[in-house]
Design a protein around this motif. Structure first.
Motif, PDB file in Angstrom:
ATOM      1  N   ARG A  55      -8.384  -0.619  -4.869  1.00  0.00           N
ATOM      2  CA  ARG A  55      -7.505  -0.270  -5.985  1.00  0.00           C
ATOM      3  C   ARG A  55      -7.549   1.229  -6.255  1.00  0.00           C
ATOM      4  O   ARG A  55      -6.527   1.865  -6.478  1.00  0.00           O
ATOM      5  CB  ARG A  55      -7.916  -1.061  -7.226  1.00  0.00           C
ATOM      6  CG  ARG A  55      -6.961  -0.880  -8.385  1.00  0.00           C
ATOM      7  CD  ARG A  55      -7.285  -1.773  -9.569  1.00  0.00           C
ATOM      8  NE  ARG A  55      -8.644  -1.570 -10.037  1.00  0.00           N
ATOM      9  CZ  ARG A  55      -9.597  -2.509 -10.026  1.00  0.00           C
ATOM     10  NH1 ARG A  55      -9.327  -3.720  -9.566  1.00  0.00           N
ATOM     11  NH2 ARG A  55     -10.807  -2.247 -10.474  1.00  0.00           N
ATOM     12  N   GLU A  56      -8.729   1.813  -6.211  1.00  0.00           N
ATOM     13  CA  GLU A  56      -8.869   3.249  -6.461  1.00  0.00           C
ATOM     14  C   GLU A  56      -8.226   4.078  -5.363  1.00  0.00           C
ATOM     15  O   GLU A  56      -7.774   5.187  -5.595  1.00  0.00           O
ATOM     16  CB  GLU A  56     -10.344   3.627  -6.614  1.00  0.00           C
ATOM     17  CG  GLU A  56     -10.975   3.112  -7.883  1.00  0.00           C
ATOM     18  CD  GLU A  56     -10.274   3.632  -9.128  1.00  0.00           C
ATOM     19  OE1 GLU A  56     -10.034   4.847  -9.221  1.00  0.00           O
ATOM     20  OE2 GLU A  56      -9.954   2.806 -10.007  1.00  0.00           O
ATOM     21  N   ARG A  57      -8.195   3.559  -4.162  1.00  0.00           N
ATOM     22  CA  ARG A  57      -7.569   4.284  -3.049  1.00  0.00           C
ATOM     23  C   ARG A  57      -6.066   4.065  -2.994  1.00  0.00           C
ATOM     24  O   ARG A  57      -5.386   4.628  -2.152  1.00  0.00           O
ATOM     25  CB  ARG A  57      -8.196   3.849  -1.725  1.00  0.00           C
ATOM     26  CG  ARG A  57      -9.608   4.332  -1.571  1.00  0.00           C
ATOM     27  CD  ARG A  57     -10.155   3.939  -0.242  1.00  0.00           C
ATOM     28  NE  ARG A  57     -11.514   4.414  -0.088  1.00  0.00           N
ATOM     29  CZ  ARG A  57     -12.328   4.031   0.864  1.00  0.00           C
ATOM     30  NH1 ARG A  57     -11.928   3.167   1.770  1.00  0.00           N
ATOM     31  NH2 ARG A  57     -13.543   4.500   0.938  1.00  0.00           N
ATOM     32  N   GLY A  58      -5.540   3.201  -3.853  1.00  0.00           N
ATOM     33  CA  GLY A  58      -4.099   2.980  -3.898  1.00  0.00           C
ATOM     34  C   GLY A  58      -3.611   1.875  -2.996  1.00  0.00           C
ATOM     35  O   GLY A  58      -2.421   1.731  -2.782  1.00  0.00           O
ATOM     36  N   PHE A  59      -4.523   1.050  -2.455  1.00  0.00           N
ATOM     37  CA  PHE A  59      -4.121  -0.013  -1.547  1.00  0.00           C
ATOM     38  C   PHE A  59      -3.935  -1.346  -2.261  1.00  0.00           C
ATOM     39  O   PHE A  59      -3.456  -2.290  -1.690  1.00  0.00           O
ATOM     40  CB  PHE A  59      -5.166  -0.212  -0.447  1.00  0.00           C
ATOM     41  CG  PHE A  59      -5.273   0.944   0.482  1.00  0.00           C
ATOM     42  CD1 PHE A  59      -4.201   1.326   1.262  1.00  0.00           C
ATOM     43  CD2 PHE A  59      -6.444   1.668   0.577  1.00  0.00           C
ATOM     44  CE1 PHE A  59      -4.295   2.390   2.123  1.00  0.00           C
ATOM     45  CE2 PHE A  59      -6.551   2.737   1.436  1.00  0.00           C
ATOM     46  CZ  PHE A  59      -5.469   3.104   2.206  1.00  0.00           C
ATOM     47  N   HIS A  60      -4.308  -1.437  -3.503  1.00  0.00           N
ATOM     48  CA  HIS A  60      -4.286  -2.709  -4.217  1.00  0.00           C
ATOM     49  C   HIS A  60      -2.883  -3.309  -4.228  1.00  0.00           C
ATOM     50  O   HIS A  60      -2.691  -4.461  -3.881  1.00  0.00           O
ATOM     51  CB  HIS A  60      -4.798  -2.517  -5.640  1.00  0.00           C
ATOM     52  CG  HIS A  60      -4.808  -3.775  -6.446  1.00  0.00           C
ATOM     53  ND1 HIS A  60      -5.737  -4.754  -6.227  1.00  0.00           N
ATOM     54  CD2 HIS A  60      -4.003  -4.213  -7.436  1.00  0.00           C
ATOM     55  CE1 HIS A  60      -5.510  -5.749  -7.068  1.00  0.00           C
ATOM     56  NE2 HIS A  60      -4.466  -5.433  -7.812  1.00  0.00           N
ATOM     57  N   HIS A 114      -1.522  -6.773  -2.148  1.00  0.00           N
ATOM     58  CA  HIS A 114      -1.170  -7.926  -2.955  1.00  0.00           C
ATOM     59  C   HIS A 114       0.336  -8.153  -2.994  1.00  0.00           C
ATOM     60  O   HIS A 114       0.825  -8.945  -3.785  1.00  0.00           O
ATOM     61  CB  HIS A 114      -1.736  -7.770  -4.373  1.00  0.00           C
ATOM     62  CG  HIS A 114      -3.196  -8.013  -4.412  1.00  0.00           C
ATOM     63  ND1 HIS A 114      -4.110  -7.002  -4.232  1.00  0.00           N
ATOM     64  CD2 HIS A 114      -3.919  -9.150  -4.557  1.00  0.00           C
ATOM     65  CE1 HIS A 114      -5.330  -7.500  -4.291  1.00  0.00           C
ATOM     66  NE2 HIS A 114      -5.242  -8.808  -4.488  1.00  0.00           N
ATOM     67  N   GLY A 115       1.082  -7.457  -2.164  1.00  0.00           N
ATOM     68  CA  GLY A 115       2.494  -7.725  -2.002  1.00  0.00           C
ATOM     69  C   GLY A 115       3.413  -6.959  -2.923  1.00  0.00           C
ATOM     70  O   GLY A 115       4.615  -6.999  -2.759  1.00  0.00           O
ATOM     71  N   HIS A 116       2.889  -6.261  -3.914  1.00  0.00           N
ATOM     72  CA  HIS A 116       3.761  -5.579  -4.861  1.00  0.00           C
ATOM     73  C   HIS A 116       4.530  -4.435  -4.206  1.00  0.00           C
ATOM     74  O   HIS A 116       5.646  -4.146  -4.607  1.00  0.00           O
ATOM     75  CB  HIS A 116       2.956  -5.057  -6.046  1.00  0.00           C
ATOM     76  CG  HIS A 116       2.242  -6.146  -6.770  1.00  0.00           C
ATOM     77  ND1 HIS A 116       2.904  -7.114  -7.478  1.00  0.00           N
ATOM     78  CD2 HIS A 116       0.916  -6.421  -6.873  1.00  0.00           C
ATOM     79  CE1 HIS A 116       2.024  -7.952  -8.003  1.00  0.00           C
ATOM     80  NE2 HIS A 116       0.804  -7.552  -7.650  1.00  0.00           N
ATOM     81  N   ALA A 117       3.970  -3.801  -3.212  1.00  0.00           N
ATOM     82  CA  ALA A 117       4.650  -2.687  -2.552  1.00  0.00           C
ATOM     83  C   ALA A 117       5.771  -3.179  -1.656  1.00  0.00           C
ATOM     84  O   ALA A 117       6.678  -2.443  -1.344  1.00  0.00           O
ATOM     85  CB  ALA A 117       3.652  -1.868  -1.733  1.00  0.00           C
ATOM     86  N   ARG A 118       5.710  -4.469  -1.253  1.00  0.00           N
ATOM     87  CA  ARG A 118       6.753  -5.003  -0.381  1.00  0.00           C
ATOM     88  C   ARG A 118       7.897  -5.624  -1.177  1.00  0.00           C
ATOM     89  O   ARG A 118       8.838  -6.142  -0.608  1.00  0.00           O
ATOM     90  CB  ARG A 118       6.140  -6.056   0.549  1.00  0.00           C
ATOM     91  CG  ARG A 118       5.181  -5.479   1.547  1.00  0.00           C
ATOM     92  CD  ARG A 118       4.759  -6.540   2.545  1.00  0.00           C
ATOM     93  NE  ARG A 118       4.174  -7.698   1.895  1.00  0.00           N
ATOM     94  CZ  ARG A 118       2.877  -7.945   1.809  1.00  0.00           C
ATOM     95  NH1 ARG A 118       2.017  -7.112   2.332  1.00  0.00           N
ATOM     96  NH2 ARG A 118       2.434  -9.020   1.216  1.00  0.00           N
ATOM     97  N   GLY A 119       7.781  -5.604  -2.497  1.00  0.00           N
ATOM     98  CA  GLY A 119       8.862  -6.140  -3.311  1.00  0.00           C
ATOM     99  C   GLY A 119       8.764  -7.637  -3.515  1.00  0.00           C
ATOM    100  O   GLY A 119       9.745  -8.268  -3.892  1.00  0.00           O
TER     101      GLY A 119
END
Length: 130
Positions: free
Chosen positions: A101-106, A110-115
């Motif tokens: 989460r701190e590195r920005g991968f969270h 968890h699918g939020h970046a893929r919409g």
């Protein structure tokens, strides 16, 4: 002090001194090869190269065993630090999730970046409806 520790300590000191000698010689040779022809400065001796190495070490990273750095480290990771206590009480899975989460991968994992969360096949996002 046992003999094995004394032997390894002596060998370590010899390796350290040899490394300093090699780096000082390399600095002297590089200086004498590059600086006089390019900048017109004088060539330097081995001891001057050693001093230059020490000066660069001090200027770039501070003195070794810097008191301020040691105090700062103790303050951050001391026994009474609540952040350290929280970290020590986390499970391995919680630690990995925190780091991600701190590195920005969270969001990505968890699918939020893929919409995800939108209807699949919904290509009308951002388009005007007729």
């Amino acid at each position: 002090m046992n003999k094995k520790f004394a032997k390894h300590g002596f060998v370590g000191i010899l390796i350290f001194l040899a490394a300093i000698a090699v780096f000082s010689i390399a600095a002297m040779l590089l200086w004498n090869w590059l600086v006089p022809p390019i900048f017109g400065l004088p060539a330097i001796s081995y001891l001057q190269a050693l001093g230059l190495m020490v000066l660069v070490r001090i200027l770039l990273s501070g003195l070794p065993f810097n008191g301020i750095r040691a105090m700062r480290g103790a303050a951050l990771w001391g026994k009474n630090n609540p952040i350290r206590e929280k970290w020590m009480n986390m499970t391995e899975e919680e630690r990995n999730e925190f780091v991600m989460r701190e590195r920005g991968f969270h969001n990505h994992f968890h699918g939020h970046a893929r919409g995800e969360g939108h209807a699949k096949g919904d290509d009308t996002k951002g388009k005007e409806n007729d």
